[in-house]
Design a protein around this motif. Structure first.
Motif, PDB file in Angstrom:
ATOM      1  N   UNK A 273      71.437  36.369   5.983  1.00 12.86           N
ATOM      2  CA  UNK A 273      71.150  37.575   7.215  1.00 12.86           C
ATOM      3  C   UNK A 273      69.681  38.059   8.742  1.00 12.86           C
ATOM      4  N   UNK A 274      70.186  37.006   9.630  1.00 16.01           N
ATOM      5  CA  UNK A 274      68.907  36.828  10.158  1.00 16.01           C
ATOM      6  C   UNK A 274      69.623  37.030  11.639  1.00 16.01           C
ATOM      7  N   UNK A 275      68.636  36.759  12.185  1.00 18.41           N
ATOM      8  CA  UNK A 275      69.152  37.181  14.050  1.00 18.41           C
ATOM      9  C   UNK A 275      69.603  35.542  14.422  1.00 18.41           C
ATOM     10  N   UNK A 276      70.532  35.908  16.116  1.00 26.32           N
ATOM     11  CA  UNK A 276      70.803  34.863  16.123  1.00 26.32           C
ATOM     12  C   UNK A 276      70.134  33.551  16.397  1.00 26.32           C
ATOM     13  N   UNK A 277      69.549  32.646  16.484  1.00 27.96           N
ATOM     14  CA  UNK A 277      69.242  31.676  16.889  1.00 27.96           C
ATOM     15  C   UNK A 277      69.581  30.834  18.576  1.00 27.96           C
ATOM     16  N   UNK A 278      70.566  31.259  18.904  1.00 30.81           N
ATOM     17  CA  UNK A 278      70.368  31.208  20.515  1.00 30.81           C
ATOM     18  C   UNK A 278      70.182  32.780  21.675  1.00 30.81           C
ATOM     19  N   UNK A 279      69.663  33.330  20.237  1.00 25.47           N
ATOM     20  CA  UNK A 279      69.627  34.942  21.507  1.00 25.47           C
ATOM     21  C   UNK A 279      70.207  35.230  22.225  1.00 25.47           C
ATOM     22  N   UNK A 280      69.923  35.118  23.503  1.00 22.69           N
ATOM     23  CA  UNK A 280      71.006  35.920  24.533  1.00 22.69           C
ATOM     24  C   UNK A 280      72.136  34.647  25.171  1.00 22.69           C
ATOM     25  N   UNK A 281      72.063  33.315  24.866  1.00 22.52           N
ATOM     26  CA  UNK A 281      72.765  32.355  24.826  1.00 22.52           C
ATOM     27  C   UNK A 281      73.394  32.566  24.413  1.00 22.52           C
ATOM     28  N   UNK A 282      73.625  32.672  23.460  1.00 24.42           N
ATOM     29  CA  UNK A 282      75.306  32.358  22.267  1.00 24.42           C
ATOM     30  C   UNK A 282      76.229  33.084  23.090  1.00 24.42           C
ATOM     31  N   UNK A 283      76.293  34.424  23.991  1.00 24.02           N
ATOM     32  CA  UNK A 283      77.318  34.557  24.457  1.00 24.02           C
ATOM     33  C   UNK A 283      77.383  33.548  25.823  1.00 24.02           C
ATOM     34  N   UNK A 284      76.966  33.422  26.404  1.00 20.92           N
ATOM     35  CA  UNK A 284      78.159  31.976  27.324  1.00 20.92           C
ATOM     36  C   UNK A 284      78.050  30.735  26.993  1.00 20.92           C
ATOM     37  N   UNK A 285      76.814  30.552  25.312  1.00 27.87           N
ATOM     38  CA  UNK A 285      77.573  29.337  25.364  1.00 27.87           C
ATOM     39  C   UNK A 285      78.534  29.300  24.828  1.00 27.87           C
ATOM     40  N   UNK A 286      78.675  30.688  24.485  1.00 29.40           N
ATOM     41  CA  UNK A 286      80.423  30.484  23.146  1.00 29.40           C
ATOM     42  C   UNK A 286      81.868  30.988  24.549  1.00 29.40           C
ATOM     43  N   UNK A 287      81.260  30.727  25.671  1.00 24.29           N
ATOM     44  CA  UNK A 287      82.238  30.603  26.527  1.00 24.29           C
ATOM     45  C   UNK A 287      82.525  28.616  27.074  1.00 24.29           C
ATOM     46  N   UNK A 288      81.181  28.220  26.598  1.00 21.68           N
ATOM     47  CA  UNK A 288      81.652  27.197  27.300  1.00 21.68           C
ATOM     48  C   UNK A 288      82.189  26.437  26.062  1.00 21.68           C
ATOM     49  N   UNK A 289      81.928  26.539  24.599  1.00 19.24           N
ATOM     50  CA  UNK A 289      82.420  26.225  23.457  1.00 19.24           C
ATOM     51  C   UNK A 289      83.948  26.251  23.167  1.00 19.24           C
ATOM     52  N   UNK A 290      84.333  27.959  23.851  1.00 15.61           N
ATOM     53  CA  UNK A 290      86.084  27.529  23.915  1.00 15.61           C
ATOM     54  C   UNK A 290      86.643  27.353  25.001  1.00 15.61           C
ATOM     55  N   UNK A 291      86.113  26.844  26.133  1.00 14.60           N
ATOM     56  CA  UNK A 291      86.823  25.981  27.337  1.00 14.60           C
ATOM     57  C   UNK A 291      86.581  24.213  26.511  1.00 14.60           C
ATOM     58  N   UNK A 292      85.586  24.044  25.666  1.00 15.73           N
ATOM     59  CA  UNK A 292      85.559  22.574  25.532  1.00 15.73           C
ATOM     60  C   UNK A 292      86.992  22.411  24.053  1.00 15.73           C
ATOM     61  N   UNK A 293      87.193  24.102  23.474  1.00 17.51           N
ATOM     62  CA  UNK A 293      87.708  23.798  22.490  1.00 17.51           C
ATOM     63  C   UNK A 293      89.635  23.526  23.058  1.00 17.51           C
ATOM     64  N   UNK A 294      89.518  24.343  24.070  1.00 18.33           N
ATOM     65  CA  UNK A 294      90.697  24.327  25.267  1.00 18.33           C
ATOM     66  C   UNK A 294      91.049  22.664  25.666  1.00 18.33           C
ATOM     67  N   UNK A 295      89.622  22.113  26.278  1.00 15.78           N
ATOM     68  CA  UNK A 295      90.061  20.636  26.664  1.00 15.78           C
ATOM     69  C   UNK A 295      90.905  19.919  26.050  1.00 15.78           C
ATOM     70  N   UNK A 296      90.135  19.882  24.102  1.00 14.41           N
ATOM     71  CA  UNK A 296      90.805  19.435  23.252  1.00 14.41           C
ATOM     72  C   UNK A 296      91.660  19.718  22.140  1.00 14.41           C
ATOM     73  N   UNK A 297      92.729  20.713  23.079  1.00 13.00           N
ATOM     74  CA  UNK A 297      93.931  20.944  22.381  1.00 13.00           C
ATOM     75  C   UNK A 297      93.915  22.043  21.845  1.00 13.00           C
ATOM     76  N   UNK A 298      92.569  23.010  21.313  1.00 14.11           N
ATOM     77  CA  UNK A 298      92.163  23.417  19.751  1.00 14.11           C
ATOM     78  C   UNK A 298      92.780  24.909  20.485  1.00 14.11           C
ATOM     79  N   UNK A 299      94.336  25.290  20.939  1.00 11.90           N
ATOM     80  CA  UNK A 299      94.215  26.455  22.245  1.00 11.90           C
ATOM     81  C   UNK A 299      94.503  28.196  20.540  1.00 11.90           C
ATOM     82  N   UNK A 300      94.129  28.887  21.088  1.00 14.16           N
ATOM     83  CA  UNK A 300      93.821  30.460  20.428  1.00 14.16           C
ATOM     84  C   UNK A 300      96.066  29.993  20.009  1.00 14.16           C
ATOM     85  N   UNK A 301      96.296  30.087  18.975  1.00 11.85           N
ATOM     86  CA  UNK A 301      97.391  30.700  19.274  1.00 11.85           C
ATOM     87  C   UNK A 301      98.182  31.897  17.819  1.00 11.85           C
TER      88      UNK A 301
END
Length: 301
Positions: A273-301
Motif C-alpha cells: 500500500x503506497x503512493x503513486x510513483x508517477x504522482x500527478x502524471x499517472x492520469x495523463x500517462x494513462x491516456x497515453x497508455x490507452x492510445x498505445x493499446x488502441x494502436x496495437x489493437x487491444x480494444x475495450x470490449x
C-alpha cells in the motif's frame, strides 16, 4: 505521435506524446459537456493538422458505458456531475479523426500507467496486478491486471462500496446515491462537511482523522481480499496530500486483516500500500497508455 485526453471533474488535460514521453499539454476547465468537449476537439484538430495522430486515448471520470457492443458506448452514465449524464464522450472526441481510439475511466488509465512505467515496474519482478485509488472530488478505483485494465458489465465502482464504520462515528455521508458509501465518507467534499472546514484547513491532529483512516483501511482490505492485487496505490488530492494518513491506513489494514493474508504484515504493508510513483502524471500517462493499446489493437470490449 499519440494523442490523449484526461477528462476530470474540474479540469481536462489534452496532450500529445511520442511513445510515453509527453511532448505538449494544454489544460482547459471542465464546464458543460458541449463547451468542454468542443475545446478539447479544437486542440486535437490543431495538433492533428501539424502531425497526424496514430491513435487517441481517452481517460475520463465516470461512470461510463464501456461495452462496445451497445449503442451508447462511450457515453456518460448517471453521475453527480451536473449536466454530464448522457454526454457522448467517445463519439465527440474521436469523430473528426480517422485513427484507432480507446476510452476507459481515468483511474483505470492511471492504474495501467503505474503498472507499466510506475510503481508496478520497479524491482526485479514487475507487478502483474495493481489497483489505483484516487481520493479527491470523488473516490474512484482502477485495476490493471496482467497488462490490461479490468471491466465487465461495467468498470469497477469501488467508490460506492459500503464499509464498516468506526465505533462512535455518526457522520451520515454525502453521496447523493448512497449516503455513507466510501465516496460519501472520504471524498474532499465529504471531508469538508465532516470536519466543518475546507480540506486544506483541517487540523492534522484532529482525532476524527482516525475515523477516516478506518474507512480507507476497510476499503483497502476489501480490495486485497476480493482481488488479490499485489499493489494498491492511493492518489488524488486527499490521498497524496497527507502522508501521515497513509501510515495510519497501513497499520489499520494489517490489524483488520488479522493475519489472514499471509503476504500482508507489518514488514510488507509499505510495499503493498503506497503512493503513486508517477504522482500527478499517472492520469495523463494513462491516456497515453490507452492510445498505445488502441494502436496495437487491444480494444475495450
Amino acid at each position: 505521435m499519440l494523442a490523449g485526453v484526461e477528462l476530470g471533474g474540474t479540469k481536462v488535460f489534452v496532450l500529445r506524446a511520442s511513445g510515453h514521453t509527453i511532448q505538449d499539454r494544454e489544460m482547459i476547465p471542465t464546464t458543460t459537456p458541449a463547451e468542454t468537449l468542443a475545446r478539447a476537439v479544437a486542440i486535437l484538430e490543431r495538433w492533428h493538422a501539424e502531425t497526424p495522430f496514430a491513435a487517441i486515448g481517452i481517460g475520463s471520470f465516470g461512470p461510463l458505458r464501456l461495452d462496445r457492443r451497445v449503442p451508447d458506448f462511450g457515453v456518460m452514465l448517471p453521475t453527480p456531475k451536473p449536466g454530464w449524464a448522457g454526454a457522448d464522450i467517445f463519439g465527440t472526441l474521436t469523430a473528426p479523426f480517422d485513427c484507432p481510439a480507446a476510452i476507459d475511466t481515468d483511474v483505470n488509465g492511471a492504474a495501467l500507467a503505474e503498472l507499466r512505467w510506475g510503481a508496478g515496474a520497479q524491482g526485479d519482478a514487475p507487478s502483474d496486478s495493481l489497483c489505483y485509488i484516487t481520493i479527491g472530488t470523488g473516490v474512484g478505483g482502477g485495476f490493471a491486471f496482467n497488462g490490461r485494465t479490468v471491466h465487465g458489465a461495467m468498470h469497477p465502482e469501488i467508490g460506492h462500496i459500503r464499509v464498516p464504520r468506526a465505533a462512535g462515528d455518526r457522520f451520515s455521508g454525502r453521496c447523493p446515491f448512497h449516503g455513507d458509501c466510501i465516496e460519501g465518507l472520504i471524498s474532499g467534499p465529504a471531508l469538508a462537511e465532516r470536519f466543518g472546514v475546507p480540506g486544506h484547513e483541517i487540523n492534522p491532529a484532529d482525532s476524527r482523522w482516525d475515523d477516516v483512516a478506518n474507512d480507507i483501511a476497510h476499503l483497502v482490505s476489501t480490495i486485497l481480499l476480493s482481488t488479490a492485487a499485489r499493489q494498491l496505490l492511493i492518489g488524488g488530492g486527499v490521498g497524496m496530500g497527507r502522508p501521515d494518513l497513509l501510515d495510519r491506513v497501513r497499520k489499520k489494514v494489517v490489524a483488520q486483516l488479522g493475519g489472514y493474508l499471509p503476504y500482508v504484515d507489518d514488514d510488507s504493508i509499505e510495499r503493498i500500500v503506497g503512493a503513486p510513483l508517477l504522482g500527478d502524471q499517472a492520469g495523463p500517462l494513462g491516456a497515453v497508455a490507452l492510445a498505445m493499446d488502441a494502436l496495437e489493437g487491444r480494444r475495450i470490449s
